[in-house]
Design an enzyme around this catalytic site. Sequence first.
Site, mmCIF file in Angstrom:
data_model
loop_
_atom_site.group_PDB
_atom_site.id
_atom_site.type_symbol
_atom_site.label_atom_id
_atom_site.label_comp_id
_atom_site.label_asym_id
_atom_site.label_seq_id
_atom_site.Cartn_x
_atom_site.Cartn_y
_atom_site.Cartn_z
ATOM 1 N N MET A 70 0.857 -1.190 0.000
ATOM 2 C CA MET A 70 0.000 0.000 0.000
ATOM 3 C C MET A 70 0.896 1.244 0.000
ATOM 4 S SD MET A 70 -3.422 -1.036 2.045
ATOM 5 C CE MET A 70 -2.851 -0.824 3.702
ATOM 6 N N GLY A 71 2.125 1.082 -0.484
ATOM 7 C CA GLY A 71 3.036 2.216 -0.581
ATOM 8 C C GLY A 71 3.679 2.570 0.745
ATOM 9 N N GLY A 101 11.091 -3.155 5.362
ATOM 10 C CA GLY A 101 10.336 -4.418 5.369
ATOM 11 C C GLY A 101 9.934 -4.787 3.938
ATOM 12 N N HIS A 102 9.457 -3.791 3.175
ATOM 13 C CA HIS A 102 9.113 -4.039 1.769
ATOM 14 C C HIS A 102 10.371 -4.382 0.972
ATOM 15 C CE1 HIS A 102 5.764 -1.170 2.944
ATOM 16 N NE2 HIS A 102 5.106 -2.232 2.546
ATOM 17 N N GLN A 113 -10.146 -2.623 2.771
ATOM 18 C CA GLN A 113 -9.641 -3.248 3.988
ATOM 19 C C GLN A 113 -9.587 -2.281 5.180
ATOM 20 O OE1 GLN A 113 -5.786 -4.198 1.915
ATOM 21 N NE2 GLN A 113 -4.922 -3.853 3.942
ATOM 22 N N GLN A 118 -2.621 -12.073 8.337
ATOM 23 C CA GLN A 118 -2.807 -11.832 6.902
ATOM 24 C C GLN A 118 -2.092 -12.913 6.084
ATOM 25 O OE1 GLN A 118 -2.538 -7.867 4.869
ATOM 26 N NE2 GLN A 118 -0.478 -8.506 4.351
ATOM 27 N N SER A 129 4.366 1.048 7.725
ATOM 28 C CA SER A 129 4.163 2.369 7.114
ATOM 29 C C SER A 129 3.558 3.325 8.127
ATOM 30 C CB SER A 129 3.245 2.248 5.904
ATOM 31 O OG SER A 129 3.798 1.322 5.002
HETATM 32 O O1 PAF Z 1 0.007 -5.751 3.854
HETATM 33 C C1 PAF Z 1 -0.434 -4.847 3.110
HETATM 34 O O2 PAF Z 1 0.204 -3.824 2.858
HETATM 35 C C2 PAF Z 1 -1.814 -5.006 2.495
HETATM 36 O O3 PAF Z 1 -2.684 -5.640 3.373
HETATM 37 C C3 PAF Z 1 -1.791 -5.730 1.131
HETATM 38 C C4 PAF Z 1 -1.288 -7.147 1.251
HETATM 39 C C5 PAF Z 1 -0.904 -4.956 0.171
HETATM 40 C C6 PAF Z 1 -3.191 -5.775 0.537
HETATM 41 O O4 PAF Z 1 -3.718 -4.507 0.346
#
Ligand code: PAF
Length: 280
Positions: free
Chosen positions: A31-32, A37-38, A62, A154, A187
Site C-alpha cells: 500500500m506504498g 520491510g518491503h 480493507q 494476513q 508504514s
Molecule cells: O500488507 C499490506 O500492505 C496489504 O494488506 C496488502 C497485502 C498490500 C493488501 O492490500
Amino acid sequence: MQTIIARSLDSLKKNLNKVKKSKKIGLIPTMGSLHDGHLALIKKSKKLKFFTVVTIFVNPLQFNNKNDFKKYPLQEKKDIDIIKKNNVDLVFIPKKQQIYPHGFSTYLKEINHSNILCGQFRTNHFSGVLTVVFKLFVLIQPYSAFFGEKDFQQLFLIKKMVKDLHLEVKIISVPTVRDSNGLALSSRNKLLDDKYLKIASSIYKIFKNSKFKNYKNTKSLITYLKKRLINSGIVDIEYIEIRKSKNLEKAIILNNREKLRVFIAAYLKGVRLIDNYKIN
Ligand code: PAF
C-alpha cells in the site's frame, strides 16, 4: 533495465505479456510508503531472479475506519524512487476505479480465522485484503508472491486462500524487519514522533526479554506481559493473545509440543501497532 511504471490495466497486461513466457513473476503487493520491510520482500524476489512486480494501492476495502484510510501515509514519488533504486522491473499503481469498477459487488471471505485477533476489531478487514490480493493474483499471475511475517494473520489467511481455492502461486514469507530499537517496521510508524517510536519499541523489548519458560499457562504470562507493557507506556492494548502458529488456535498451556506466538495490537497516539513474536 528501467523500471516500467504501469498505471492502467492495459499497460500492466501489455507489459506482462512480453515477459510471461520467458520469466517467472514475483509479486510484492503493497500500500506504498515503502520501508525496509518491503525492501526485504523485493530483495528476496530479485535474488530468486524473478521479474519483480511491486503494486502500490491503498485498498479502501480493507479499512474499517474512514479516518485510518484518510490518515494512511502516502509518498508516491519517494516510493517510485525507492523502487527504481532497487531495480524493480515493474510497478503497478492503479486508481480505485480500475480495481473496483462501478458496480463491483463480488468479495472473498474466509470464515474460520478472520474474526479473531485483528479481525475481531476490524470488521471485514480480511475480506478486503483477500479480495484485493486475489484480484492482483488474477491480473498479474505471479509464480510467487511475497508477504512479511509482521502481518502474521494476513499471511496465514493468504496461504489458506491459495490452498482452499487451488491457486497456482507460491507464497513466500519473510521475517519481520525491525528498526535498531526492535520496533517492527510499518508504514504507520511514519505517523509517530521519536518519543512515541521509542515507547512503541518497548513491545519488542518486553517480548525479547521475557522468560516465557517460567510460565505454565498463557493466562499468567499474558497478565505479566500486560503489566510490563502498561508500565512502559503501551496502555491502549486492543488485544494480546498467545496462539498456535500452525492454525491460530488459542493456546492455554505453555509447552514445547507446539509452536506458539504472542500476538498484540495496541494504539499509541491513535496509531495502530501490531506485532507478533515466536515464544518457543
Ligand atoms: O500488507 C499490506 O500492505 C496489504 O494488506 C496488502 C497485502 C498490500 C493488501 O492490500
